[in-house]
Write an enzyme that holds these catalytic residues in place. Structure first.
Site: not given
Length: 368
Positions: A206, A210-213, A216-217
């Site tokens: 992580h 912000d914006g990690n997810d 990650g995708r």
């Protein structure tokens, strides 16, 4: 509670790869059928299909995080970055511009080496217009990065990532792991395993405020495309969004152990379902093209505009169907003209009426 990154050998994930043996065969069949289907399409329809998948992924990966962008803004951004068409619609939401550009960048660079620089570049693209964080920079500060739910004072901590001062080392190790995990294009099992772990590994670090997810995708999509040696045609986020609770529960369980057999099975299944959904979407696009070709000479300009609008939402359909009020808003015509046009489309079997009186609506007649 001990999290995966707190183990001294946390890069050495443990799993039984036999759990996805039959799944690998299913995936090989699905991806082969989809490739054959797409290869049979004309260049124009292929371009339209690719565009639709990028729009789906951009919208859904944002919706998972509670951000809702207009389809028109996302489509305009993607078309602009792909160089499709001579003119592009005005992009009102700058954040939609970022996610659209990210989709194109990730797809176009699927074969390039993954580096810290490229991940930071993706983050800069995604968060360029954010006023709260520094785009492209790892998080800093003493405050722990926690995934929390519940109201103030009664928060539930689902996961705590490594301290900010460890992030640079953790990301270097992640890139080293990713680079050293080589996959042959024909080795579907290794491709699914690497993709599953790369998403889990990155999400566990992580590294950004912000914006990690979303990043990650994007890494999962890039990893699968790179492993298969071709850009994948699917929307992983659309499949996650169908059951977000299960996704987050599976991720949190995997982040508390180095034994990740269940995660490998879950995420590989998610990829397989995404591939199956992709085939349905391609078939829908093909049917759309046949539908338009069949009726294009039987519709006036207003009718064509309205019908194309109904197709925009893909398999999900035009919510609530077409109505006279919606038709007026889309075509900028009078209520009387809208009523005549809709009746004409019904008589020509373009639309199927439903309901009566003020609640009357119309669906596309896709059963032809």
């Amino acid at each position: 509670m001990q999290y995966n990154w707190q183990h001294s050998n946390w890069k050495k994930f443990l799993f039984d790869d036999s759990v996805i043996d039959s799944l690998c065969m299913d995936f090989a069949l699905e991806t082969g059928e989809l490739k054959g289907l797409v290869d049979s399409l004309s260049t124009e329809i292929q371009q339209e299909t690719i565009l639709q998948f990028m729009i789906f992924e951009a919208i859904k990966t944002s919706e998972i995080e509670g951000e809702f962008f207009s389809r028109q803004d996302v489509m305009s951004s993607i078309k602009k970055n792909l160089g499709i068409g001579a003119t592009f619609g005005q992009i009102r939401d700058k954040n939609a511009q970022g996610i659209g550009k990210l989709m194109v960048t990730v797809r176009n660079s699927y074969a390039a080496k993954l580096t810290e620089f490229s991940i930071k570049e993706w983050h800069t693209i995604l968060m360029e217009f954010s006023k709260r964080i520094n785009p492209g920079e790892y998080r800093i500060g003493e405050e722990p990065m926690q995934i929390v739910s519940g109201r103030f004072g009664k928060e539930i901590i689902h996961f705590e990532a490594p301290p900010s001062n460890q992030v640079p080392v953790e990301m270097k190790n992640f890139i080293d792991w990713y680079t050293n995990f080589e996959v042959k294009p024909t080795d579907i099992k290794s491709a699914l395993i690497k993709t599953s772990i790369s998403h889990l590994y990155f999400e566990s670090i992580h590294p950004f405020e912000d914006g990690n997810d979303r990043i990650g995708r994007a890494i999962a999509e890039k990893c699968l495309s790179e492993s298969l040696n071709r850009p994948v045609l699917m929307s992983i986020s659309s499949t996650i969004e169908q059951d977000k609770k299960r996704y987050y529960e599976s991720l949190q369980q995997a982040q508390r152990t180095l034994e990740i057999t269940d995660w490998i099975f879950y995420f590989s299944t998610l990829i397989l379902e995404s591939q199956k959904n992709a085939k349905e979407t391609v078939l829908f696009t093909l049917n759309k093209t046949k539908f338009i070709d069949r009726f294009k000479n039987q519709m006036n300009e207003r009718q064509s505009k309205a019908v194309l609008k109904m197709f925009e939402n893909g398999i999900a359909g035009f919510e609530g169907g077409m109505t006279a009020i919606k038709y007026v808003a889309i075509t900028k015509t009078s209520r009387a003209t809208a009523t005549r046009d809709l009746q004409d489309l019904t008589e020509k079997s373009v639309l199927i009426p439903k309901g009566e009186g003020r609640s009357r609506g119309y669906d596309l007649n896709l059963l032809l």
